[in-house]
Design a protein around this motif. Structure first.
Motif, PDB file in Angstrom:
ATOM      1  N   VAL A 192       0.839  -1.204   0.000  1.00 18.40           N
ATOM      2  CA  VAL A 192       0.000   0.000   0.000  1.00 18.40           C
ATOM      3  C   VAL A 192       0.874   1.254   0.000  1.00 18.40           C
ATOM      4  O   VAL A 192       0.573   2.237  -0.689  1.00 18.40           O
ATOM      5  N   LEU A 193       1.971   1.221   0.762  1.00 12.43           N
ATOM      6  CA  LEU A 193       2.887   2.364   0.783  1.00 12.43           C
ATOM      7  C   LEU A 193       3.497   2.602  -0.593  1.00 12.43           C
ATOM      8  O   LEU A 193       3.589   3.755  -1.054  1.00 12.43           O
ATOM      9  N   LEU A 194       3.902   1.537  -1.274  1.00 10.94           N
ATOM     10  CA  LEU A 194       4.483   1.678  -2.610  1.00 10.94           C
ATOM     11  C   LEU A 194       3.472   2.274  -3.587  1.00 10.94           C
ATOM     12  O   LEU A 194       3.807   3.167  -4.380  1.00 10.94           O
ATOM     13  N   MET A 195       2.243   1.797  -3.542  1.00 13.23           N
ATOM     14  CA  MET A 195       1.232   2.318  -4.460  1.00 13.23           C
ATOM     15  C   MET A 195       0.886   3.771  -4.135  1.00 13.23           C
ATOM     16  O   MET A 195       0.599   4.570  -5.036  1.00 13.23           O
ATOM     17  N   GLY A 196       0.931   4.132  -2.839  1.00  8.47           N
ATOM     18  CA  GLY A 196       0.714   5.528  -2.479  1.00  8.47           C
ATOM     19  C   GLY A 196       1.821   6.433  -2.983  1.00  8.47           C
ATOM     20  O   GLY A 196       1.563   7.548  -3.461  1.00  8.47           O
ATOM     21  N   ILE A 197       3.058   5.954  -2.884  1.00  2.24           N
ATOM     22  CA  ILE A 197       4.189   6.735  -3.401  1.00  2.24           C
ATOM     23  C   ILE A 197       4.078   6.894  -4.906  1.00  2.24           C
ATOM     24  O   ILE A 197       4.339   7.973  -5.461  1.00  2.24           O
ATOM     25  N   GLU A 198       3.660   5.828  -5.598  1.00  2.00           N
ATOM     26  CA  GLU A 198       3.487   5.919  -7.055  1.00  2.00           C
ATOM     27  C   GLU A 198       2.441   6.948  -7.419  1.00  2.00           C
ATOM     28  O   GLU A 198       2.619   7.762  -8.335  1.00  2.00           O
ATOM     29  N   ALA A 199       1.305   6.941  -6.701  1.00  2.03           N
ATOM     30  CA  ALA A 199       0.259   7.913  -6.980  1.00  2.03           C
ATOM     31  C   ALA A 199       0.735   9.333  -6.686  1.00  2.03           C
ATOM     32  O   ALA A 199       0.400  10.280  -7.392  1.00  2.03           O
ATOM     33  N   ARG A 200       1.542   9.468  -5.625  1.00  2.00           N
ATOM     34  CA  ARG A 200       2.065  10.792  -5.274  1.00  2.00           C
ATOM     35  C   ARG A 200       3.025  11.302  -6.348  1.00  2.00           C
ATOM     36  O   ARG A 200       2.993  12.483  -6.731  1.00  2.00           O
ATOM     37  N   LEU A 201       3.905  10.423  -6.829  1.00  5.76           N
ATOM     38  CA  LEU A 201       4.854  10.826  -7.859  1.00  5.76           C
ATOM     39  C   LEU A 201       4.148  11.157  -9.171  1.00  5.76           C
ATOM     40  O   LEU A 201       4.545  12.075  -9.884  1.00  5.76           O
ATOM     41  N   ARG A 202       3.124  10.384  -9.478  1.00  2.00           N
ATOM     42  CA  ARG A 202       2.390  10.619 -10.722  1.00  2.00           C
ATOM     43  C   ARG A 202       1.528  11.862 -10.619  1.00  2.00           C
ATOM     44  O   ARG A 202       1.405  12.628 -11.572  1.00  2.00           O
ATOM     45  N   GLY A 203       0.958  12.085  -9.414  1.00  4.56           N
ATOM     46  CA  GLY A 203       0.154  13.272  -9.194  1.00  4.56           C
ATOM     47  C   GLY A 203      -1.001  13.361 -10.171  1.00  4.56           C
ATOM     48  O   GLY A 203      -1.599  12.366 -10.575  1.00  4.56           O
ATOM     49  N   GLN A 204      -1.320  14.567 -10.577  1.00  3.27           N
ATOM     50  CA  GLN A 204      -2.400  14.815 -11.522  1.00  3.27           C
ATOM     51  C   GLN A 204      -1.881  15.120 -12.919  1.00  3.27           C
ATOM     52  O   GLN A 204      -2.569  15.725 -13.725  1.00  3.27           O
ATOM     53  N   ARG A 205      -0.653  14.709 -13.196  1.00  2.71           N
ATOM     54  CA  ARG A 205      -0.050  15.057 -14.489  1.00  2.71           C
ATOM     55  C   ARG A 205      -0.688  14.253 -15.611  1.00  2.71           C
ATOM     56  O   ARG A 205      -0.798  13.039 -15.529  1.00  2.71           O
ATOM     57  N   ARG A 206      -1.078  14.937 -16.645  1.00  8.43           N
ATOM     58  CA  ARG A 206      -1.610  14.309 -17.856  1.00  8.43           C
ATOM     59  C   ARG A 206      -0.975  14.997 -19.049  1.00  8.43           C
ATOM     60  O   ARG A 206      -0.799  16.212 -19.054  1.00  8.43           O
ATOM     61  N   PHE A 207      -0.596  14.234 -20.049  1.00 10.97           N
ATOM     62  CA  PHE A 207       0.044  14.799 -21.231  1.00 10.97           C
ATOM     63  C   PHE A 207      -0.758  14.380 -22.447  1.00 10.97           C
ATOM     64  O   PHE A 207      -1.014  13.199 -22.658  1.00 10.97           O
ATOM     65  N   ALA A 208      -1.167  15.352 -23.244  1.00 13.17           N
ATOM     66  CA  ALA A 208      -1.961  15.083 -24.436  1.00 13.17           C
ATOM     67  C   ALA A 208      -1.140  15.394 -25.669  1.00 13.17           C
ATOM     68  O   ALA A 208      -0.291  16.286 -25.663  1.00 13.17           O
ATOM     69  N   LEU A 209      -1.393  14.630 -26.714  1.00 15.77           N
ATOM     70  CA  LEU A 209      -0.708  14.826 -27.988  1.00 15.77           C
ATOM     71  C   LEU A 209      -1.694  15.347 -29.019  1.00 15.77           C
ATOM     72  O   LEU A 209      -2.911  15.152 -28.897  1.00 15.77           O
ATOM     73  N   PRO A 210      -1.212  16.009 -30.059  1.00 15.00           N
ATOM     74  CA  PRO A 210      -2.117  16.473 -31.103  1.00 15.00           C
ATOM     75  C   PRO A 210      -2.851  15.306 -31.745  1.00 15.00           C
ATOM     76  O   PRO A 210      -2.273  14.259 -31.985  1.00 15.00           O
TER      77      PRO A 210
END
Length: 551
Positions: free
Chosen positions: A259-277
């Motif tokens: 659970v700690l590892l998955m929480g750290i992953e979610a924290r590192l990923r945050g709300q970042r989203r990248f869109a392409l044309p």
């Protein structure tokens, strides 16, 4: 008359109303299967019998296991990140000799289980191995049976998780961003640190999480290389010390770490989203390398392939031919092969059926709890095999006892343990652990089907089952087939759950390899190991080439 359609209308979900009741039941079943072992494990760990065991575990077992596990995760994560990100950046941004072949060859280590690679390197680097025999005996040579050796061996097998995740993002970057930076004079190093790596951070976090989960799940390599991991502590506490309650307590500690590892992953990923044309995306132009730089890039990409795939496969094939191990294809080996194929095929079929049902329910319905059920059903992959086996043993044994008592009372039959004794428990463990692969694979295939197709079918009077059968299934079938193939191979490679839940006197290819290694004669199990590797090569190559075409 002009027709204007807003962007939100184009991206809306299909107008199929509520999902089928059967599909909802399938989604509930998948989520329930994942919750069952976790709840059973918690109840076992909190039982009155376990209360007296905890002080001994906290004082004598957990400190060393947590230390070795933490160092192992840290080392494997750092090394996999370095290899995976570095090779992905090279093959997507530069042109050098052998790049096209290395781009898919870098995925080949996925076909090898960590325990087989560990066994191979102990034999290769050992006192009687080919390297020691080729050198003078008074030369010092490193022994891989320690924590640094385990870190290196696991990293060269698991780095493709990071490589695949990051390569997909590097290959799909907007060409304008990278080429604008080059036009402004950005050096390759600055381009990597300021643009490439920040954009790849969500993919890197996801890939590293998979690496760490696979490291936690390992038992064969850790035991053989002398690392006292949490997984090995669960196994020894349960099997060698005959303490189910103590093993459950260690398993709960391990679940907290997950659970700690998955929480750290979610924290590192945050709300970042990248869109392409959307219109005419084009790949980033690769920079050609010459001379020493080209040779260095080729060597940097070739070494992981050599060490992680070619050397272990070559050793296994050489041992089979040199020792004449083809003669092992007797009744016992064929039974082990049949058992492995039967368990894996049955689990793969059930997993795909559940995955299709869960993904279809999520696509058809708008209820907010359907995505939550899908995510819950996908959490089984985060549960290590030893923890999963321990959590399933208690409820399945209780159910076996109830059924046996009923059959004895009503019909006078002595059925024994039907679920655990028949291998059904092992198949159920495979289903829970690898359901996430099917759910994500089917959802990936369905996401490529435009919602407007569903709307058009609904307008013409088609029911939801008809749309699923006549339109969704033919279009999503390639993704479903790829997911089924990956689940099948992962079931063949799975060792911890197989060791703990297989019926008595039943062997598979994985347990055959483990048995020979436990007796100090791994080379006698080279044929079984080679069969596992050969089964995983085709899915690995197919996955690599499909990813390359998409990028």
């Amino acid at each position: 008359m002009s027709l204007s359609v807003s962007r939100s209308e184009i991206r809306r979900p299909p107008l199929l109303g509520r999902p089928s009741t059967r599909l909802v039941y399938v989604a509930l079943l998948g989520a329930g299967l994942v919750l069952l072992p976790v709840l059973a494990l918690a109840l076992t760990a909190l039982s009155s019998q376990a209360a007296s065991i905890w002080p001994h575990l906290a004082a004598n077992v957990l400190p060393a296991a947590l230390r070795d596990t933490g160092l192992l995760l840290l080392g494997v994560g750092l090394l996999c990140g370095l290899i995976g990100v570095g090779t992905a950046w090279l093959v997507t941004q530069f042109e050098f000799p052998g790049r096209r072949s290395l781009e898919w060859l870098l995925v080949l280590p996925l076909a090898l289980p960590t325990y087989i690679t560990a066994y191979v390197y102990v034999e290769v680097l050992g006192f009687q191995g080919p390297f020691q025999n080729a050198l003078r005996r008074d030369y010092w040579f490193p022994d891989p049976r320690n924590l640094p050796g385990a870190i290196c061996i696991m990293a060269i097998v698991l780095y493709p998780y990071v490589y695949l995740s990051v390569r997909a993002l590097f290959g799909l970057q907007a060409a304008a961003i990278v080429e604008s930076a080059r036009t402004l004079g950005a050096a390759p190093g600055r381009l990597f640190w300021r643009i490439g790596l920040p954009m790849a951070r969500p993919a890197l976090a996801a890939g590293l999480t998979l690496v760490l989960l696979e490291t936690l799940n390992d038992i064969g390599a850790s035991e053989y290389l002398g690392v006292r991991s949490l997984t090995l502590s669960i196994y020894t506490t349960w099997v060698n010390r005959n303490s189910l309650a103590g093993a459950a307590q260690i398993a709960c500690v391990m679940l907290l770490l997950v659970v700690l590892l998955m929480g750290i992953e979610a924290r590192l990923r945050g709300q970042r989203r990248f869109a392409l044309p959307v219109r005419q995306p084009r790949a980033v132009g690769r920079v050609p390398l010459q001379g020493g730089r080209a040779a260095a890039a080729t060597l940097a990409c070739a070494l992981p392939v050599l060490l992680g795939a070619l050397l272990p496969i070559g050793f296994l094939a050489t041992e089979v031919l040199r020792r004449g191990l083809w003669q092992q294809l007797d009744g016992a080996m064929l039974r082990a092969l049949f058992n492995a194929l039967a368990f894996s095929a049955l689990a793969s079929g059930i997993v795909i059926l559940l995955g299709v049902g869960i993904a279809a329910a999520r696509r058809q319905g708008r209820e907010p709890w359907l995505p939550a059920l899908s995510r819950l059903a996908s959490l089984g992959y985060a549960v290590p095999g030893t923890v999963l086996a321990l959590g399933l043993l208690v409820p399945l044994a209780a159910l076996d006892n109830v059924v046996a008592d009923a059959l004895r009372r009503w019909f006078g039959l002595n059925s024994g343990l039907l679920l655990i004794g028949s291998g059904a428990a092992l198949v159920l463990a495979y289903v829970v652990r690898f359901l996430a692969i099917a759910v994500s694979g089917v959802e990936s295939g369905l996401s490529r089907i435009s919602p407007r197709i569903d709307d058009a079918a609904r307008t013409l009077g088609a029911s939801a089952p008809e749309v699923m059968r006549k339109m969704h299934w033919p279009l999503a079938r390639p993704a479903v087939a790829a997911a089924a193939l990956l689940v099948f191979v992962d079931c063949l490679k799975e060792l911890p759950a197989t060791l703990l839940l297989r019926p008595l006197n039943v062997e598979t290819l994985a347990t055959t390899v483990y048995g020979h290694a436990s007796r100090g004669a791994f080379e006698d199990g080279a044929l079984a190991g080679l069969l596992i590797v050969l089964a995983g090569l085709y899915p690995a190559v197919r996955l690599a080439r499909a990813g390359g075409r998409q990028a």
